[in-house]
Design a protein around this motif. Structure first.
Motif, PDB file in Angstrom:
ATOM      1  N   ILE A  28      52.839  57.155  28.864  1.00  0.00           N
ATOM      2  CA  ILE A  28      53.320  58.542  28.786  1.00  0.00           C
ATOM      3  C   ILE A  28      52.717  59.173  27.538  1.00  0.00           C
ATOM      4  O   ILE A  28      52.815  58.619  26.443  1.00  0.00           O
ATOM      5  CB  ILE A  28      54.855  58.590  28.728  1.00  0.00           C
ATOM      6  N   VAL A  29      52.104  60.349  27.714  1.00  0.00           N
ATOM      7  CA  VAL A  29      51.504  61.061  26.582  1.00  0.00           C
ATOM      8  C   VAL A  29      52.274  62.342  26.258  1.00  0.00           C
ATOM      9  O   VAL A  29      52.211  62.837  25.132  1.00  0.00           O
ATOM     10  CB  VAL A  29      50.004  61.354  26.807  1.00  0.00           C
ATOM     11  N   VAL A  30      52.980  62.889  27.244  1.00  0.00           N
ATOM     12  CA  VAL A  30      53.818  64.090  27.063  1.00  0.00           C
ATOM     13  C   VAL A  30      55.050  63.921  27.946  1.00  0.00           C
ATOM     14  O   VAL A  30      54.932  63.488  29.098  1.00  0.00           O
ATOM     15  CB  VAL A  30      53.074  65.386  27.474  1.00  0.00           C
ATOM     16  N   ALA A  31      56.220  64.244  27.404  1.00  0.00           N
ATOM     17  CA  ALA A  31      57.455  64.166  28.216  1.00  0.00           C
ATOM     18  C   ALA A  31      58.399  65.268  27.814  1.00  0.00           C
ATOM     19  O   ALA A  31      58.410  65.718  26.655  1.00  0.00           O
ATOM     20  CB  ALA A  31      58.128  62.809  28.031  1.00  0.00           C
ATOM     21  N   GLN A  71      73.784  64.991  33.796  1.00  0.00           N
ATOM     22  CA  GLN A  71      72.587  64.796  34.597  1.00  0.00           C
ATOM     23  C   GLN A  71      71.393  65.111  33.715  1.00  0.00           C
ATOM     24  O   GLN A  71      71.449  66.021  32.882  1.00  0.00           O
ATOM     25  CB  GLN A  71      72.597  65.712  35.813  1.00  0.00           C
ATOM     26  N   VAL A  72      70.331  64.343  33.900  1.00  0.00           N
ATOM     27  CA  VAL A  72      69.109  64.534  33.126  1.00  0.00           C
ATOM     28  C   VAL A  72      67.950  64.703  34.101  1.00  0.00           C
ATOM     29  O   VAL A  72      67.860  63.973  35.092  1.00  0.00           O
ATOM     30  CB  VAL A  72      68.840  63.322  32.203  1.00  0.00           C
ATOM     31  N   VAL A  73      67.098  65.669  33.827  1.00  0.00           N
ATOM     32  CA  VAL A  73      65.849  65.807  34.572  1.00  0.00           C
ATOM     33  C   VAL A  73      64.721  65.552  33.572  1.00  0.00           C
ATOM     34  O   VAL A  73      64.775  66.017  32.429  1.00  0.00           O
ATOM     35  CB  VAL A  73      65.709  67.191  35.269  1.00  0.00           C
ATOM     36  N   SER A  74      63.755  64.755  34.006  1.00  0.00           N
ATOM     37  CA  SER A  74      62.672  64.344  33.120  1.00  0.00           C
ATOM     38  C   SER A  74      61.323  64.556  33.799  1.00  0.00           C
ATOM     39  O   SER A  74      61.135  64.164  34.951  1.00  0.00           O
ATOM     40  CB  SER A  74      62.848  62.860  32.762  1.00  0.00           C
ATOM     41  N   THR A  75      60.404  65.166  33.070  1.00  0.00           N
ATOM     42  CA  THR A  75      59.036  65.351  33.527  1.00  0.00           C
ATOM     43  C   THR A  75      58.121  64.669  32.529  1.00  0.00           C
ATOM     44  O   THR A  75      58.291  64.853  31.318  1.00  0.00           O
ATOM     45  CB  THR A  75      58.679  66.848  33.602  1.00  0.00           C
ATOM     46  N   SER A  76      57.198  63.867  33.015  1.00  0.00           N
ATOM     47  CA  SER A  76      56.282  63.150  32.117  1.00  0.00           C
ATOM     48  C   SER A  76      54.855  63.247  32.638  1.00  0.00           C
ATOM     49  O   SER A  76      54.622  63.295  33.842  1.00  0.00           O
ATOM     50  CB  SER A  76      56.670  61.669  32.015  1.00  0.00           C
ATOM     51  N   ILE A  77      53.926  63.237  31.697  1.00  0.00           N
ATOM     52  CA  ILE A  77      52.503  63.143  32.005  1.00  0.00           C
ATOM     53  C   ILE A  77      52.049  61.764  31.537  1.00  0.00           C
ATOM     54  O   ILE A  77      52.231  61.402  30.375  1.00  0.00           O
ATOM     55  CB  ILE A  77      51.679  64.250  31.297  1.00  0.00           C
ATOM     56  N   TRP A  78      51.494  61.016  32.479  1.00  0.00           N
ATOM     57  CA  TRP A  78      51.005  59.661  32.216  1.00  0.00           C
ATOM     58  C   TRP A  78      49.483  59.686  32.214  1.00  0.00           C
ATOM     59  O   TRP A  78      48.864  60.343  33.046  1.00  0.00           O
ATOM     60  CB  TRP A  78      51.468  58.711  33.305  1.00  0.00           C
ATOM     61  N   HIS A  79      48.899  58.930  31.276  1.00  0.00           N
ATOM     62  CA  HIS A  79      47.441  58.837  31.192  1.00  0.00           C
ATOM     63  C   HIS A  79      47.068  57.358  31.253  1.00  0.00           C
ATOM     64  O   HIS A  79      47.695  56.539  30.584  1.00  0.00           O
ATOM     65  CB  HIS A  79      46.964  59.462  29.882  1.00  0.00           C
TER      66      HIS A  79
END
Length: 156
Positions: free
Chosen positions: A147-150, A131-139
């Motif tokens: 995506i600028v940070v993930a 299982q993968v959990v992913s958090t991203s910051i989109w600009h």
């Protein structure tokens, strides 16, 4: 209709239309990002690195962390993704566990959180699942949402 009634009607229309338009903006924003996330999933299942990387900011300032490995710069992230997918010959299958959470931060920034199941053949030749959990910051950039940070983590 007299002038006072026209002014009242126009004022009422403007007041009613304002909040509706404001409420629609976050929905439009999240819908745009959700479509891009859907495209990423299709690209991931096709193991198409360039198509997958199209939603990442193509800049040296991109930061992606996978577990304890932090990569800086679009080229570094792309090269690593290409390696992980064995030049497009991976058998990994990605499936969303649930709908992603998309949270507007400002007019041009959103955060996303998603959970995936991934099955693939490991280095030992055995089929496995994680299982993968992913958090991203989109600009929102001139070329669109990127995506600028993930950060992704494997959860076994």
């Amino acid at each position: 209709m007299n002038v006072a009634a026209v002014r009242f009607t126009l004022t009422l229309t403007a007041l009613c239309a304002g909040p509706v338009a404001a409420e629609d903006q976050p929905k439009a924003k999240t819908h745009q990002v959700e479509r891009l996330m859907d495209e990423m999933l299709v690209a991931a299942n096709a193991h198409d690195t360039d198509r997958f990387m199209a939603v990442y900011s193509n800049t040296p300032s991109l930061v992606v962390t996978f577990d304890d490995m932090t990569m800086r710069g679009w080229k570094k992230v792309r090269d690593q993704q290409l390696e992980w997918w064995n030049g497009g010959n991976s058998d990994a299958v990605y499936r969303m566990r649930s709908a992603p959470q998309i949270t507007p931060i400002s007019t041009d920034v959103v955060a996303t959180l998603q959970w995936m199941d991934v099955t693939s053949t490991g280095p030992d030749g055995e089929k496995g699942a994680v299982q993968v959990v992913s958090t991203s910051i989109w600009h929102k950039l001139p070329e669109g949402w990127r995506i600028v940070v993930a950060h992704e983590s494997l959860i076994r």
